[in-house]
Motif scaffolding. Structure first.
Motif, PDB file in Angstrom:
ATOM      1  N   LEU A  61     -18.989  11.935  -3.281  1.00 38.68           N
ATOM      2  CA  LEU A  61     -18.263  10.829  -3.363  1.00 38.68           C
ATOM      3  C   LEU A  61     -19.367   9.590  -4.050  1.00 38.68           C
ATOM      4  N   ASP A  62     -18.800   8.726  -4.980  1.00 37.88           N
ATOM      5  CA  ASP A  62     -19.836   8.045  -5.521  1.00 37.88           C
ATOM      6  C   ASP A  62     -20.416   7.009  -4.446  1.00 37.88           C
ATOM      7  N   LYS A  63     -21.645   6.449  -4.971  1.00 34.56           N
ATOM      8  CA  LYS A  63     -22.270   5.593  -4.014  1.00 34.56           C
ATOM      9  C   LYS A  63     -21.324   4.317  -3.526  1.00 34.56           C
ATOM     10  N   GLU A  64     -20.577   3.765  -4.613  1.00 38.58           N
ATOM     11  CA  GLU A  64     -19.857   2.518  -4.289  1.00 38.58           C
ATOM     12  C   GLU A  64     -18.440   2.981  -3.775  1.00 38.58           C
ATOM     13  N   ALA A  65     -17.927   4.131  -3.703  1.00 40.24           N
ATOM     14  CA  ALA A  65     -16.911   4.689  -3.078  1.00 40.24           C
ATOM     15  C   ALA A  65     -16.735   4.599  -1.616  1.00 40.24           C
ATOM     16  N   THR A  66     -15.595   4.636  -1.044  1.00 41.67           N
ATOM     17  CA  THR A  66     -15.407   4.753   0.379  1.00 41.67           C
ATOM     18  C   THR A  66     -14.328   5.553   0.661  1.00 41.67           C
ATOM     19  N   GLY A  67     -14.351   6.160   1.817  1.00 41.70           N
ATOM     20  CA  GLY A  67     -13.066   7.109   2.364  1.00 41.70           C
ATOM     21  C   GLY A  67     -13.721   8.536   2.756  1.00 41.70           C
ATOM     22  N   THR A  68     -12.676   9.202   2.464  1.00 37.52           N
ATOM     23  CA  THR A  68     -12.904  10.882   3.071  1.00 37.52           C
ATOM     24  C   THR A  68     -13.896  11.589   2.492  1.00 37.52           C
ATOM     25  N   HIS A 117     -16.007  28.738   0.671  1.00 33.95           N
ATOM     26  CA  HIS A 117     -14.733  28.590   0.745  1.00 33.95           C
ATOM     27  C   HIS A 117     -14.235  27.246  -0.017  1.00 33.95           C
ATOM     28  N   VAL A 118     -14.711  26.329   0.378  1.00 30.52           N
ATOM     29  CA  VAL A 118     -14.000  24.918  -0.023  1.00 30.52           C
ATOM     30  C   VAL A 118     -14.413  24.750  -1.361  1.00 30.52           C
ATOM     31  N   GLN A 119     -15.696  25.238  -1.775  1.00 34.81           N
ATOM     32  CA  GLN A 119     -15.931  24.922  -3.327  1.00 34.81           C
ATOM     33  C   GLN A 119     -15.253  26.004  -4.229  1.00 34.81           C
ATOM     34  N   ASN A 120     -14.989  27.265  -3.747  1.00 37.72           N
ATOM     35  CA  ASN A 120     -14.036  28.091  -4.477  1.00 37.72           C
ATOM     36  C   ASN A 120     -12.641  27.468  -4.657  1.00 37.72           C
ATOM     37  N   LEU A 121     -12.243  26.758  -3.609  1.00 40.37           N
ATOM     38  CA  LEU A 121     -10.837  26.076  -3.699  1.00 40.37           C
ATOM     39  C   LEU A 121     -10.744  24.913  -4.696  1.00 40.37           C
ATOM     40  N   HIS A 122     -11.986  24.187  -4.561  1.00 42.71           N
ATOM     41  CA  HIS A 122     -12.095  23.008  -5.662  1.00 42.71           C
ATOM     42  C   HIS A 122     -12.282  23.474  -7.079  1.00 42.71           C
ATOM     43  N   LYS A 123     -12.997  24.569  -7.305  1.00 39.20           N
ATOM     44  CA  LYS A 123     -13.106  25.225  -8.531  1.00 39.20           C
ATOM     45  C   LYS A 123     -11.565  25.590  -9.014  1.00 39.20           C
ATOM     46  N   ASN A 124     -10.948  26.043  -8.343  1.00 43.94           N
ATOM     47  CA  ASN A 124      -9.535  26.511  -8.700  1.00 43.94           C
ATOM     48  C   ASN A 124      -8.508  25.472  -8.731  1.00 43.94           C
ATOM     49  N   HIS A 125      -8.923  24.085  -8.451  1.00 41.87           N
ATOM     50  CA  HIS A 125      -8.199  23.177  -8.512  1.00 41.87           C
ATOM     51  C   HIS A 125      -7.035  23.198  -7.287  1.00 41.87           C
ATOM     52  N   GLN A 126      -7.662  23.712  -6.162  1.00 41.15           N
ATOM     53  CA  GLN A 126      -6.516  23.885  -4.936  1.00 41.15           C
ATOM     54  C   GLN A 126      -7.063  22.738  -4.053  1.00 41.15           C
ATOM     55  N   VAL A 127      -7.829  21.964  -4.142  1.00 43.93           N
ATOM     56  CA  VAL A 127      -7.934  20.982  -3.042  1.00 43.93           C
ATOM     57  C   VAL A 127      -7.500  19.706  -3.521  1.00 43.93           C
ATOM     58  N   GLU A 128      -6.693  18.913  -2.964  1.00 41.50           N
ATOM     59  CA  GLU A 128      -5.823  17.674  -3.187  1.00 41.50           C
ATOM     60  C   GLU A 128      -6.403  16.450  -2.778  1.00 41.50           C
ATOM     61  N   ARG A 129      -6.949  15.821  -3.946  1.00 42.63           N
ATOM     62  CA  ARG A 129      -7.614  14.622  -3.299  1.00 42.63           C
ATOM     63  C   ARG A 129      -6.940  13.355  -3.997  1.00 42.63           C
ATOM     64  N   LYS A 130      -6.583  12.228  -3.171  1.00 43.46           N
ATOM     65  CA  LYS A 130      -5.756  11.143  -3.683  1.00 43.46           C
ATOM     66  C   LYS A 130      -6.664   9.854  -3.457  1.00 43.46           C
ATOM     67  N   TYR A 131      -6.782   9.136  -4.371  1.00 46.36           N
ATOM     68  CA  TYR A 131      -7.605   7.779  -4.411  1.00 46.36           C
ATOM     69  C   TYR A 131      -6.712   6.628  -4.569  1.00 46.36           C
ATOM     70  N   TRP A 132      -6.970   5.637  -3.929  1.00 45.48           N
ATOM     71  CA  TRP A 132      -6.438   4.282  -4.007  1.00 45.48           C
ATOM     72  C   TRP A 132      -7.440   3.361  -4.618  1.00 45.48           C
ATOM     73  N   VAL A 133      -6.878   2.623  -5.746  1.00 44.69           N
ATOM     74  CA  VAL A 133      -7.837   1.578  -6.599  1.00 44.69           C
ATOM     75  C   VAL A 133      -6.905   0.463  -6.447  1.00 44.69           C
ATOM     76  N   ALA A 152     -11.260   6.724  -1.402  1.00 48.32           N
ATOM     77  CA  ALA A 152     -10.639   8.210  -1.305  1.00 48.32           C
ATOM     78  C   ALA A 152      -9.935   8.126   0.087  1.00 48.32           C
ATOM     79  N   ARG A 153      -8.489   8.121  -0.306  1.00 47.46           N
ATOM     80  CA  ARG A 153      -7.413   7.736   0.722  1.00 47.46           C
ATOM     81  C   ARG A 153      -7.186   8.992   1.576  1.00 47.46           C
ATOM     82  N   GLN A 154      -6.930  10.171   0.822  1.00 49.38           N
ATOM     83  CA  GLN A 154      -6.325  11.533   1.552  1.00 49.38           C
ATOM     84  C   GLN A 154      -6.868  12.543   0.974  1.00 49.38           C
ATOM     85  N   LEU A 155      -7.089  13.610   1.668  1.00 49.77           N
ATOM     86  CA  LEU A 155      -7.656  15.140   1.417  1.00 49.77           C
ATOM     87  C   LEU A 155      -6.841  16.393   1.997  1.00 49.77           C
TER      88      LEU A 155
END
Length: 400
Positions: free
Chosen positions: A188-195, A207-223, A362-365
């Motif tokens: 996460l960025d230095k100024e960001a907060t959350g998960t 395992h997690v990095q492979n999921l991320h490369k395949n766009h299978q990790v869902e991350r939602k941000y609130w701004v 970073a609201r949800q993961l």
């Protein structure tokens, strides 16, 4: 007129010498002048007489009150704060009781002080703070609530960063068990907060990095955005590239590198040659609510390019994130320029807008079917400064 009188000096009932003393008449009384020989004789005679012992004089150091270590530390801290307040330091570092400030300014000042404390405190203190923000106790994964203003990796030599304190955090989570370790999965960025997702084994990290490369990790941000994006939801698919900004303050920023541009006549778009250094960046967005010229927007990055969300919000949608002083202007480095109505709602003057923190959370993961288990979804509560801003802007917080 002067008169003379004969005086006999005696010590211990023995006559020593008979001297002549001159007595002069004054307006308020008689002053006796004694010659030098008589004065020395009087001194010797007075010294030979037994004297009553007097208490020793009290030095200045004996008059000072006894200071405890905590009192001395508090005094030094107060002197440093006075020095910052008068010696050119940041006027946001110390609250001056003689200067009226708004409630938001007080919260921003407290946030800056809290941020500085986390950056400079002993690593054990930062590790304890992260341990208190532990959200997901999992055999192979962990999620902590990342605080504002603390780098995840590559912190400077005199600043704390989360990666350096992970060994301490691992021991707090597992006790003194040998082999405890933690790895940062998704930064996460230095100024960001959350998960902030951590892996407790190297196998889980891969395992997690492979999921991320395949766009299978869902991350939602609130701004919190300055402005309201139109349309209210959609997908931004514009590549991002790092560019050098020339001028009085040359610097580098991430910017858009579109493959289409509006034709000269304005009747359509024309495809242009893509820059080889540009990186594909895709962001889904959805406006959750809006009021008083600002909006609460949910962002879901499909790709993970540096500053992707900030660039897409500022340059693609024209609604920069509140507190994003870097991407609110392209040609210069300056505090974010806010509309008058927003400043009034926030109770802030434009000259103090530079103290606003970045409202990126970073609201949800969500991890899909992690090692045979069902989907893992973790939500992180909003920081206090974020919710305070929403209340001032009269933007309701969705019930999720």
């Amino acid at each position: 007129m002067n008169s003379y009188r004969t005086v006999t000096l005696a010590c211990n009932n023995d006559v020593i010498r008979t001297c002549k003393v001159v007595i002069r008449s004054g307006k308020t009384g008689s002053i006796c002048h004694i010659s030098r020989g008589v004065a020395s004789l009087l001194t010797r005679a007075h010294a030979s007489v037994p004297r009553r012992e007097e208490p020793p004089p009290v030095s200045d150091s004996d008059k000072r009150p006894n200071l405890r270590a905590i009192d001395l530390a508090r005094k030094i801290r107060q002197e440093k704060q006075k020095g910052h307040a008068t010696g050119g330091g940041s006027d946001a570092a110390v609250l001056n009781p003689s200067v009226p400030v708004s409630q938001l300014q007080k919260r921003v000042i407290e946030l800056r002080q809290f941020t500085q404390q986390l950056q400079n405190v002993h690593p054990n203190v930062l590790a304890k703070h992260l341990h208190r923000g532990l959200i997901l106790p999992h055999p192979e994964l962990a999620v902590v609530n990342k605080p504002y203003g603390v780098s995840v990796q590559d912190g400077s030599s005199n600043k704390n960063n989360i990666s350096d304190v992970l060994p301490i955090l691992a021991k707090m989570m597992d006790g003194i068990r040998a082999g405890s370790q933690l790895h940062v999965c998704l930064g996460l960025d230095k100024e960001a907060t959350g998960t902030l997702l951590l892996a407790r084994t190297e196998e889980a990290l891969d395992h997690v990095q492979n999921l991320h490369k395949n766009h299978q990790v869902e991350r939602k941000y609130w701004v919190v955005a300055v402005g309201v994006p139109v349309p209210s939801e959609g997908v931004i698919d514009i590549p991002v590239i790092e560019r050098k900004v020339t001028g009085a303050q040359p610097h580098f920023k991430m910017g858009l590198s579109p493959v289409y541009r509006v034709s000269d006549g304005g009747e359509g778009v024309t495809k242009v040659r893509a820059n080889r250094q540009a990186q594909g960046a895709v962001t889904q967005y959805r406006v959750l609510d809006s009021s008083n010229g600002c909006s609460l927007v949910e962002l879901q990055p499909i790709t993970g390019v540096k500053h992707q969300l900030r660039v897409h919000m500022a340059y693609a949608l024209g609604s920069p994130i509140l507190g994003d002083h870097k991407y609110s202007h392209w040609t210069k480095l300056a505090p974010q320029k806010l509309p008058d109505g927003v400043l009034r709602r926030l109770g802030l003057e434009q000259s103090k807008a530079r103290y606003l923190p970045l409202h990126l959370h970073a609201r949800q993961l969500t991890l899909p079917e992690f090692k045979g288990q069902s989907d893992i979804t973790v939500s992180c509560p909003l920081p206090k400064y974020f919710t305070s801003t929403l209340r001032r802007l009269q933007i309701p917080i969705p019930d999720e």
